[in-house]
Every structure is written in C-alpha cells, then in structure tokens.
Scaffold this motif. Structure first.
Motif, PDB file in Angstrom:
ATOM      1  N   ASP A   8      17.074 -10.471   1.902  1.00 15.62           N
ATOM      2  CA  ASP A   8      16.082 -10.435   0.817  1.00 15.62           C
ATOM      3  C   ASP A   8      14.694 -10.119   1.357  1.00 15.62           C
ATOM      4  O   ASP A   8      13.940  -9.328   0.755  1.00 15.62           O
ATOM      5  N   LEU A   9      14.321 -10.728   2.479  1.00 14.90           N
ATOM      6  CA  LEU A   9      12.985 -10.505   3.030  1.00 14.90           C
ATOM      7  C   LEU A   9      12.826  -9.063   3.487  1.00 14.90           C
ATOM      8  O   LEU A   9      11.777  -8.440   3.258  1.00 14.90           O
ATOM      9  N   GLY A  10      13.854  -8.515   4.120  1.00 15.11           N
ATOM     10  CA  GLY A  10      13.797  -7.110   4.511  1.00 15.11           C
ATOM     11  C   GLY A  10      13.746  -6.185   3.317  1.00 15.11           C
ATOM     12  O   GLY A  10      13.030  -5.167   3.319  1.00 15.11           O
ATOM     13  N   ARG A  11      14.475  -6.546   2.260  1.00 13.27           N
ATOM     14  CA  ARG A  11      14.478  -5.712   1.052  1.00 13.27           C
ATOM     15  C   ARG A  11      13.096  -5.713   0.392  1.00 13.27           C
ATOM     16  O   ARG A  11      12.660  -4.696  -0.164  1.00 13.27           O
ATOM     17  N   VAL A  12      12.397  -6.841   0.446  1.00 13.31           N
ATOM     18  CA  VAL A  12      11.045  -6.900  -0.090  1.00 13.31           C
ATOM     19  C   VAL A  12      10.133  -5.926   0.657  1.00 13.31           C
ATOM     20  O   VAL A  12       9.356  -5.176   0.046  1.00 13.31           O
ATOM     21  N   LEU A  13      10.227  -5.908   1.983  1.00 17.12           N
ATOM     22  CA  LEU A  13       9.398  -4.990   2.755  1.00 17.12           C
ATOM     23  C   LEU A  13       9.784  -3.538   2.492  1.00 17.12           C
ATOM     24  O   LEU A  13       8.922  -2.659   2.426  1.00 17.12           O
ATOM     25  N   ASP A  14      11.072  -3.295   2.317  1.00 16.76           N
ATOM     26  CA  ASP A  14      11.516  -1.934   1.992  1.00 16.76           C
ATOM     27  C   ASP A  14      11.004  -1.489   0.626  1.00 16.76           C
ATOM     28  O   ASP A  14      10.835  -0.289   0.385  1.00 16.76           O
ATOM     29  N   GLY A  15      10.796  -2.444  -0.270  1.00 17.92           N
ATOM     30  CA  GLY A  15      10.419  -2.119  -1.652  1.00 17.92           C
ATOM     31  C   GLY A  15       8.941  -2.226  -1.940  1.00 17.92           C
ATOM     32  O   GLY A  15       8.550  -2.383  -3.117  1.00 17.92           O
ATOM     33  N   LEU A  16       8.103  -2.109  -0.920  1.00 16.35           N
ATOM     34  CA  LEU A  16       6.663  -2.282  -1.135  1.00 16.35           C
ATOM     35  C   LEU A  16       6.086  -1.306  -2.155  1.00 16.35           C
ATOM     36  O   LEU A  16       5.171  -1.654  -2.903  1.00 16.35           O
ATOM     37  N   ASP A  17       6.591  -0.075  -2.209  1.00 14.64           N
ATOM     38  CA  ASP A  17       6.081   0.883  -3.195  1.00 14.64           C
ATOM     39  C   ASP A  17       6.269   0.352  -4.612  1.00 14.64           C
ATOM     40  O   ASP A  17       5.351   0.407  -5.443  1.00 14.64           O
ATOM     41  N   VAL A  18       7.463  -0.147  -4.897  1.00 14.50           N
ATOM     42  CA  VAL A  18       7.757  -0.679  -6.234  1.00 14.50           C
ATOM     43  C   VAL A  18       6.912  -1.912  -6.512  1.00 14.50           C
ATOM     44  O   VAL A  18       6.362  -2.078  -7.613  1.00 14.50           O
ATOM     45  N   LEU A  19       6.775  -2.782  -5.531  1.00 12.92           N
ATOM     46  CA  LEU A  19       6.040  -4.024  -5.731  1.00 12.92           C
ATOM     47  C   LEU A  19       4.544  -3.762  -5.941  1.00 12.92           C
ATOM     48  O   LEU A  19       3.908  -4.397  -6.787  1.00 12.92           O
ATOM     49  N   GLU A  20       3.982  -2.830  -5.186  1.00 13.97           N
ATOM     50  CA  GLU A  20       2.572  -2.470  -5.387  1.00 13.97           C
ATOM     51  C   GLU A  20       2.344  -1.917  -6.785  1.00 13.97           C
ATOM     52  O   GLU A  20       1.357  -2.248  -7.458  1.00 13.97           O
ATOM     53  N   ALA A  21       3.250  -1.057  -7.235  1.00 16.39           N
ATOM     54  CA  ALA A  21       3.084  -0.402  -8.528  1.00 16.39           C
ATOM     55  C   ALA A  21       3.168  -1.392  -9.688  1.00 16.39           C
ATOM     56  O   ALA A  21       2.673  -1.105 -10.790  1.00 16.39           O
ATOM     57  N   ALA A  22       3.767  -2.561  -9.456  1.00 17.15           N
ATOM     58  CA  ALA A  22       3.940  -3.531 -10.541  1.00 17.15           C
ATOM     59  C   ALA A  22       2.637  -4.222 -10.916  1.00 17.15           C
ATOM     60  O   ALA A  22       2.513  -4.766 -12.019  1.00 17.15           O
ATOM     61  N   VAL A  23       1.662  -4.207 -10.027  1.00 20.15           N
ATOM     62  CA  VAL A  23       0.370  -4.835 -10.305  1.00 20.15           C
ATOM     63  C   VAL A  23      -0.650  -3.724 -10.522  1.00 20.15           C
ATOM     64  O   VAL A  23      -0.976  -2.991  -9.580  1.00 20.15           O
ATOM     65  N   PRO A  24      -1.147  -3.543 -11.725  1.00 21.86           N
ATOM     66  CA  PRO A  24      -2.092  -2.455 -11.971  1.00 21.86           C
ATOM     67  C   PRO A  24      -3.274  -2.490 -11.001  1.00 21.86           C
ATOM     68  O   PRO A  24      -3.904  -3.529 -10.799  1.00 21.86           O
ATOM     69  N   GLY A  25      -3.519  -1.358 -10.387  1.00 25.15           N
ATOM     70  CA  GLY A  25      -4.647  -1.248  -9.476  1.00 25.15           C
ATOM     71  C   GLY A  25      -4.391  -1.685  -8.058  1.00 25.15           C
ATOM     72  O   GLY A  25      -5.271  -1.577  -7.195  1.00 25.15           O
ATOM     73  N   LEU A  26      -3.174  -2.151  -7.759  1.00 31.67           N
ATOM     74  CA  LEU A  26      -2.898  -2.633  -6.399  1.00 31.67           C
ATOM     75  C   LEU A  26      -2.483  -1.506  -5.454  1.00 31.67           C
ATOM     76  O   LEU A  26      -2.765  -1.568  -4.253  1.00 31.67           O
ATOM     77  N   ALA A  27      -1.818  -0.484  -5.977  1.00 24.42           N
ATOM     78  CA  ALA A  27      -1.298   0.586  -5.118  1.00 24.42           C
ATOM     79  C   ALA A  27      -2.406   1.199  -4.277  1.00 24.42           C
ATOM     80  O   ALA A  27      -3.509   1.481  -4.766  1.00 24.42           O
TER      81      ALA A  27
END
Length: 307
Positions: free
Chosen positions: A103-122
């Motif tokens: 799970d922790l590795g998958r979170v790091l792999d998914g940083l693009d998706v996670l950044e995009a989820a918070v407006p203005g964070l990308a």
C-alpha cells in the motif's frame, strides 16, 4: 519553499478523501486521504501507515500538525481497517502485513493522482523529499521501507522491501524483536520478527516509557529495539509516562487512549516535525533539529539520544 521552522505559526490546511487508487490483486481498491498546506511550493511528503484497525481518518493530532507546517501527508486505509470489515477468516489475512507494505509503495506510485485530487496542489510537491511514518503495526510497516526485514522461521532475513524514494522515517511505538514475542503473538503474528540490521535510512524512533505490550515478554524497552539494533543516523525520543498511544496520537478524544496528555502529544509533534524537516533538507541532520526542538520544551516530558 515551505516554512522550515516548525515553531512558526501554522498555515491553512486542505484535505481530500477518499482518493481511490486502483489496486489489482488486492481485492479492494486503495483509499487514501491527502492533507496538504493550502499554500507553498516544494512541499515534502509523509506517507503515514495507521495502526491495527484504524484508517485514513485517524491520527488527526499528527496529520493536521505536519500538514500545517509544510508537509503533504498521505494516509492509505489498510485492509485490516475496521472501516472495511474484512473477517479474520478472509484468505488475505495471512498476507495483510505484505499488503500493508505494498500500500505504501502504491501511494508513492500514485502521486500524480493524489496531487490532482486536491485543487491547486499539482506541481507543488517535492518528490525528492519523501518520508514514511507509522504507529504500532503501522510503524513496523513503515520500517520495511527504511530497510527493516522480516526474519523467517530459521532467522534468515526475508525480502528487502526498502524504497529508495524514502529519505527518512518516524516510527511511533514500533514493535521490537521477534525473539521476545509471547507464545500467542508468535503463533498468530509470525511476520512480527523484524531485523533492523539493514535499516540504514535516517529515522526517529519514539517510545513511551510506560508502554507494556501484551505481545511481548519484555517491558517498555521492547519498543526501543528499532533504535538499539539499527545502524547509525537514528534518534530515540522516549516520552515520560507514555503508553502505547503516546499521549493520544491516534485521534482527537480517542477512546482507546489510556494516557491522554496533550502536552506529551505537543512535544511529539514538535520534535517529529523538526526531525523530518532537518532530515529532508539537503545536507540536513534530523537529530540536530530534533534536539533543538526538545531543548525548547519547558517540562521533563521526554529524553532524546542519537547515534
């Protein structure tokens, strides 16, 4: 750049949940909470692993503090979470400890998706400055990305699951050596046999001097093993009077906290924040920053040693 002084006034925080990452072979997609400063650039990252039964919704006293002082905090919900209701007889249960690490590795792999989820964070996240943190079982989970390895029944270290993207860690009430497990723990949690000999990534280990685990035949010093048995670049913060919740890190007014002490939590907040900022700066030292933060504490709530 974010404000690197953990003593300065906090900034406004924004949060998004659940952000869903596809997780083939896991049986459930991975739900993540993203908490970040509303302003600032070059923001370092903390991936946080919760304790048994908790979820992405826990640990507000730590997550809110870290995010308000310049970190993007990513919290996955592991398969053992009570929010998912997976029964003990589920065929995934024996491998949940490995799913946690994945799970922790998958979170790091998914940083693009996670950044995009918070407006203005990308575009505001510094992917070169990544830390992992965790509490209890989550601390053991996080330790594997720092270089800790699980011993097999013959005492041979298993797979190296460290992640070169991770530059520092904070291990809160992390389980100690498996030779000291109670018979029940040894029978039901065979993965709880860590070796810290190759845990070379800088880390702050936090233990309560009143933390007595039903899983161990030893006393509170069991939780200092990740510091004692690992190579250098480690610091150990021992919290006076701290039990397993370390004063109440698992949540605001958490019912499972038996040693509630806001001052103890505040000390942990300050020292961990200083350590992470120090460890993640170019040429920085987490131990020196942590010592400075502890020295500013007016009461004898903890002690710090480093190597």
């Amino acid at each position: 750049m974010p404000d690197l002084n953990p003593m300065n006034a906090p900034t406004t925080v924004v949060s998004a949940r659940p952000v869903v990452l596809a997780a083939p072979g896991r049986g459930e997609d991975l739900q993540v909470r993203v908490t970040a400063p509303a302003a600032g650039d070059g923001l370092p990252v903390i991936v946080f692993s919760h304790g048994f039964g908790s979820s992405m919704n826990g640990y507000g006293p730590l997550v809110d503090h870290w995010a308000a002082r310049g970190f993007v905090v990513l919290q996955p919900t592991h398969l053992d979470s009570r929010t998912l209701g997976i029964p003990a007889e589920d065929p995934r249960t024996p491998r949940i400890w490995r799913f946690r690490v994945e799970d922790l590795g998958r979170v790091l792999d998914g940083l693009d998706v996670l950044e995009a989820a918070v407006p203005g964070l990308a575009g505001r996240v510094d992917r070169a400055r990544v830390a992992v943190a965790g509490h209890s079982w989550g601390a053991q989970t996080a330790s594997t990305l720092l270089g800790a390895r699980v011993l097999d029944a013959d005492g041979v270290p298993g797979e190296d699951m460290s992640d070169p993207r991770v530059k520092a860690g904070v291990l809160l009430a992390a389980t100690g050596l498996g030779d000291d497990l109670t018979p029940f723990a040894a029978a039901h949690f065979p993965f709880m046999r860590p070796s810290f000999a190759a845990m070379t990534t800088p880390a702050l280990v936090v233990a309560g001097d009143q933390d007595r685990s039903p899983l161990s035949t030893r006393g509170p010093d069991w939780f200092t093993d990740p510091y004692t048995h690992s190579p250098g670049d480690k610091s150990l913060l021992t919290l006076s009077g701290g039990e397993h919740s370390l004063g109440g890190v698992s949540g605001y007014e958490a019912a499972e906290t038996t040693d509630e002490n806001p001052a103890r939590v505040a000390l942990l907040q300050r020292v961990s924040t200083a350590f992470l900022h120090g460890a993640l700066q170019d040429g920085g030292t987490g131990s020196g920053a942590a010592a400075t933060a502890l020295a500013a504490d007016p009461g004898p709530l903890g002690t710090l040693v480093s190597k």
